[in-house]
Enzyme design. Structure first.
Site, PDB file in Angstrom:
ATOM      1  N   GLU A 197      -8.023   3.346 -12.723  1.00 54.39           N
ATOM      2  CA  GLU A 197      -9.125   2.821 -13.516  1.00 54.39           C
ATOM      3  C   GLU A 197      -8.705   2.600 -14.962  1.00 54.39           C
ATOM      4  OE1 GLU A 197     -12.154   1.493 -13.023  1.00 54.39           O
ATOM      5  OE2 GLU A 197     -11.241   1.590 -11.028  1.00 54.39           O
ATOM      6  N   SER A 201      12.628   1.237 -10.976  1.00 51.78           N
ATOM      7  CA  SER A 201      11.884   0.272 -10.159  1.00 51.78           C
ATOM      8  C   SER A 201      12.694  -0.293  -9.015  1.00 51.78           C
ATOM      9  CB  SER A 201      11.436  -0.911 -11.013  1.00 51.78           C
ATOM     10  OG  SER A 201      10.880  -0.492 -12.217  1.00 51.78           O
ATOM     11  N   HIS A 239      -0.447  -2.392  -3.485  1.00 47.31           N
ATOM     12  CA  HIS A 239       0.925  -2.029  -3.855  1.00 47.31           C
ATOM     13  C   HIS A 239       0.928  -1.437  -5.267  1.00 47.31           C
ATOM     14  CE1 HIS A 239       5.155  -2.177  -4.789  1.00 47.31           C
ATOM     15  NE2 HIS A 239       4.901  -2.976  -5.804  1.00 47.31           N
ATOM     16  N   SER A 240       0.214  -2.076  -6.178  1.00 47.42           N
ATOM     17  CA  SER A 240       0.135  -1.595  -7.552  1.00 47.42           C
ATOM     18  C   SER A 240      -1.045  -2.296  -8.204  1.00 47.42           C
ATOM     19  CB  SER A 240       1.400  -1.949  -8.324  1.00 47.42           C
ATOM     20  OG  SER A 240       1.434  -3.349  -8.582  1.00 47.42           O
TER      21      SER A 240
END
Lengths: 486, 457
Positions: free
Chosen positions: A163, A249, A378-379
């Site tokens: 959020e 990443s 996923h993100s």
């Protein structure tokens, strides 16, 4: 020799049945000559499988070094007068690097897909009831509650920080919703000395080890208290004091690195292993192949945990590989593997505990495929409703939720209540919101941190560039964010 | 496919008088990913043998460049691939080769019998505001150009790589396994990314990991591990972790008969990576001291060894433990008319040129850079301030070679002092040829000619 072989064959049959785990004490010295030295105590069955010493199921002594690494080029075995189970002609066999291979006159291709998929180990059914005759490690009330509350904390942290990104307070986030059992239960099965090389969807392991909500928040905001010094995107946590390597990443790069780290533990004779995580997508990378092959050859104590959550961003597993998932790939590298219900905290815990024990005692890699589902996107840069049905997501979010499943089991033991639940959630929420406030208000790391740690000490080109940058900042302060101290 | 695409674009731009008119008055303002999307639609539309593939392209891709393509052209022409970049490009090369009839060399090495010219590799690059290390790199630069080691001083040092156990293909690791044991000196499987990844993990645990890549030509599978992992290990962790104990050794450079894949000088790719050091010795004595320094340096080092010199060069080398400093260039010949800068095997060629130039009255100062990054600008600057002229020579292709960095830096620092343009005598912009090697190489006479024309500018 014949007598020994009979034992080993019964071992082969025994192994095919479902068992927990077994130990193989191995007293051979590490420095074995590798050529032309038939080891009496080693074995190669007629099917070419190499089981090392005859196993003793009572042994408790930790094995320090396997030595089968140097047996790969053996030649010359005694002729064996038994028929092997594949119907090959026992006297017609070929000595070949790697072991003896018997011939067959039947031209038979190994099928590309099994008649049955490898079954999945679980302990609790979907209602949280222990399945009859399931073998698992008992968990005390204290341990169970610690696991459960960590799972809830992880879920809450994910929800709130997601959020926060939506509100523009942090630049990026990715959740582990649906994978809390894998995160927490695997961590619970490890010791603090086990070295963890994560992918990026395993912050629960750090949480279990004591990384605080404040520390998580600091990294997400990239403030001066961030151990990463504000250099990486949110969720790229790392903590040397928690033996948790910093997240990068790039996918699967940690897999071969895990072997190197494990080799170090092995050489130092530590009672610890390396645990590394990756997703289903990561198993397509070359580094997966590289890493598993190295781990097997180096006999490195690594536990490979694959979170097969069905999706690599938008790519479902059917577009990722055509094998029976990931578990079967272990065998291709000579690695012992198991498939586990990743949403069953007790199964995850038991399997990880066993894998760790084997990895350290036998000094070899183990592969665990955890079947689960990526409930979240996923993100924050993804909207998964674009490529998968909403009711599929809902189903896994509710009916197959690992937290509620474990909750049912904990409830049945009388260890938890609704009141405990709401108190816990409220507490975590309050703590986290507080931590976010603090993190948000905190200063960013000073600009010198742009240049330090590229090398161990600042080289002249970076000194020069820092000077030039500082001049530019003086001349055009409006070009630069004001919350980064100069 | 590429030809068809050009044809289509060309048609729409040719105005009535037949000239190419790029300032078309048609068109709506659209953003970049929409423009790319349009181009891809056209490409697929105009050529039935065009394919678009990669990770997540099916639903439109993470940047929406491929939106709508799968719906319009079908899943056999627009499809997701597994998560594997080397697989994606390899697959693409094979596919392209079949449509027209290891992309850059495909045409050249086959003598133009085969080519994969239809292959286009798209990749988002550059800063995006919040992408930091792994979503912000600008890689277009990449795509544009001993000795005996003493292990007993270093408690947790390891030597590993393909075939190092028996001594290695160049005999550099002879005797090590016998002396220090197979736990510390061992073969690895045939896998460069594994070798370097393993080395990073080992180094991260505080050990000295000395990895060998059999030929620098084969280092590319490890490029991701080197650039994205080793080089950033310390920085990205806020100095909580580091793999400074990692040293990657690889034979590089021409050997007389090596062809495409046993002669390459890939140092320029690595010089563009902050976080690693690149070291290249010119001789046996230098190699021993520099290698020991590299091993003990608390940063990951890529150490390129000139294979030409493995057997050819013989020099008096002290038997004891000694180290030579990194990032310190050495003036190996003093002079006053022109500065020459080089590294590795090329220095001996340059030295010959200097000797000949001397006979014609030109006094040459020759500098061995020795460490390419971080490089010693001060020494080179001081020399050029004295001589006013600079010539750089390296075997690697001239475009995008490391000579370009040296030239640009020195022009910045010494512009007013320079009497002539900076000369670069380097390899040609071709894959390294076999029969044509003597033509490709930056020879003594090419250097000598350039010395004279620079001095006479």
């Amino acid at each position: 020799m014949a007598i020994w072989l009979r034992r080993s064959r019964s071992l082969a049959h025994y192994l095919k049945a479902e068992i927990g785990f077994w130990k193989v004490p191995n007293q051979r010295s590490f420095l074995n000559p590798c050529f032309f030295n038939p080891e009496k105590s080693s074995s190669t069955t007629l099917t070419g499988e190499n089981y090392g010493n005859p196993p003793s199921f009572l042994g408790n002594s930790p094995t320090l070094f396997g030595s089968r690494r140097f047996e790969s080029i053996k030649s010359g075995r005694e002729e064996l007068d038994l028929e092997d189970e594949n119907g090959g002609h026992q006297n017609q066999a070929m000595d070949f690097p790697g072991g003896r291979i018997s011939f067959t006159s039947e031209m038979k291709f190994i099928s590309e897909s099994p008649r049955e998929r490898i079954p999945c180990y679980r302990v609790l059914d979907d209602d949280g009831l222990p399945i009859m005759h399931s073998s698992f490690v008992e968990v005390s009330k204290e341990a169970a509650l610690k696991m459960f509350s960590n799972m809830v904390t992880l879920e809450t942290m994910d929800t709130i920080l997601y959020e926060a990104q939506r509100q523009g307070r942090i630049s990026f986030y990715l959740t582990s919703i649906g994978e809390e059992a894998i995160n927490i239960a695997t961590a619970a099965a490890l010791t603090p000395h086990d070295v963890v090389l994560p992918q990026y969807r395993e912050p629960g392991v750090l949480l279990w080890r004591g990384f605080t909500l404040q520390e998580f928040s600091n990294q997400c905001f990239g403030n001066k208290a961030d151990y990463g010094k504000g250099r990486q995107m949110p969720i790229h946590y790392g903590s040397n004091k928690h033996n948790y390597f910093t997240v990068s990443s790039t996918i699967a790069t940690q897999i071969p690195q895990a072997v190197g780290a494990a080799y170090s533990l092995k050489m130092d004779k530590k009672d610890a292993c390396v645990v590394t995580y990756f997703g289903d997508g990561g198993t397509s990378e070359g580094d997966f192949h590289a890493g598993l092959n190295f781990a097997a050859v180096m006999e490195a104590p690594v536990v490979y945990i694959c979170r097969n959550n069905g999706w690599a961003i938008s790519t479902p597993v059917s577009q990722q590989f055509r094998s029976d998932g990931v578990v079967v790939k272990g065998k291709a590298y000579g690695i012992r593997s198991i498939r586990v219900d990743g949403n069953d905290a007790l199964a995850v815990y038991s399997a990880t505990l066993a894998a760790r024990e084997m990895a350290i005692t036998e000094q070899k890699p183990i592969l665990i495929e955890m079947l689960t589902y990526r409930v979240g996107h996923h993100s924050t840069s993804d909207d998964s409703t674009k490529y998968r049905p909403v009711d599929e997501i809902e189903h896994w979010k509710t009916a197959r939720n690992p937290i509620s499943r474990f909750r049912k089991w904990v409830d049945k033991n009388g260890w938890w209540s609704d009141k405990d639940e709401s108190e816990l959630r409220a507490n975590v929420r309050k703590q986290l919101l507080q931590a976010i406030q603090v993190a948000e208000k905190a200063e960013k790391p000073p600009i010198s941190n742009l240049f330090t740690d590229v090398y161990e000490s600042l080289p002249s080109n970076l000194c020069e560039q820092e000077e030039l940058l500082r001049e530019s900042i003086k001349r055009h302060p409006q070009d630069y964010p004001s919350d980064v101290p100069v | 496919m590429a030809r068809n695409l050009r044809r289509v674009c060309g048609l729409s731009l040719i105005s009535r008088n037949g000239k190419r008119d790029l300032s078309t008055s048609e068109g709506k303002p659209i953003n970049l990913f929409s423009a790319i999307n349009q181009a891809l639609h056209i490409a697929l539309d105009s050529d039935p043998r065009a394919y678009v593939f990669g990770e997540d392209v099916g639903f439109g891709g993470v940047f929406r460049c491929t939106t709508g393509l799968a719906d319009r052209f079908g899943k056999q022409r627009v499809f997701n691939t597994p998560l594997c970049e080397q697989g994606i490009v390899g697959f693409g090369i094979g596919l392209a080769a079949m449509i027209v009839n290891e992309a850059a060399k495909f045409r050249y090495r086959s003598g133009n019998q085969f080519n994969c010219g239809g292959l286009t590799i798209r990749a988002p690059y550059g800063a995006v505001g919040h992408g930091e290390h792994y979503h912000s790199q600008s890689p277009e630069a990449f795509f544009c150009h001993v000795p005996r080691i003493k292990l007993y001083n270093v408690l947790f040092a390891y030597v590993f790589g393909e075939d190092v156990g028996f001594g290695g293909v160049f005999r550099c690791t002879t005797g090590l396994a016998d002396r220090f044991g197979k736990q510390r000196v061992f073969n690895t499987p045939l896998c460069e990314q594994g070798i370097v990844g393993f080395g990073i993990g080992l180094a991260a645990m505080g050990n000295r990991a000395i990895a060998e890549i059999q030929f620098a030509d084969y280092i590319y599978p490890a490029f991701d591990q080197i650039v994205n992992e080793a080089a950033k290990f310390r920085y990205r962790s806020g100095n909580q972790f580091n793999c400074g104990g990692l040293t990657i050794r690889a034979p590089y450079g021409a050997v007389g008969h090596g062809g495409h894949y046993h002669s390459q000088s890939p140092e320029a790719f690595f010089c563009h990576v902050p976080g690693i050091k690149v070291v290249i010795p010119r001789s046996p004595r230098q190699a021993k001291g520099l290698l020991l320094s590299s091993i003990r340096d608390p940063n990951p080092v890529v150490f390129f060894e000139p294979k030409w010199l493995y057997r050819l060069a013989v020099e008096e080398v002290p038997e004891h433990d000694y180290m030579l400093p990194l990032s310190e260039a050495e003036v190996i010949r003093e002079g006053s008319d022109i500065t020459l800068v080089g590294w590795g095997a090329q220095l001996s060629v340059m030295e010959e040129a200097c000797v000949e130039a001397e006979k014609e009255g030109i006094s040459c100062e020759l500098i061995d850079l020795s460490t390419l990054i971080p490089w010693d600008k001060e020494t080179v600057e001081a020399s050029v301030s004295k001589t006013g002229r600079l010539l750089i020579s390296h075997e690697a292709p001239v475009t995008g070679g490391f000579g370009a960095e040296i030239s640009a830096s020195i022009v910045e620092r010494c512009f007013l002092r320079l009497e002539a343009p900076v000369a670069r005598i380097c390899g040609l912009d071709t894959p390294f040829p076999l029969v044509f090697e003597p033509f490709y190489m930056p020879t003594k006479n090419k250097i000598l000619d350039a010395i004279k024309s620079t001095v006479n500018y």
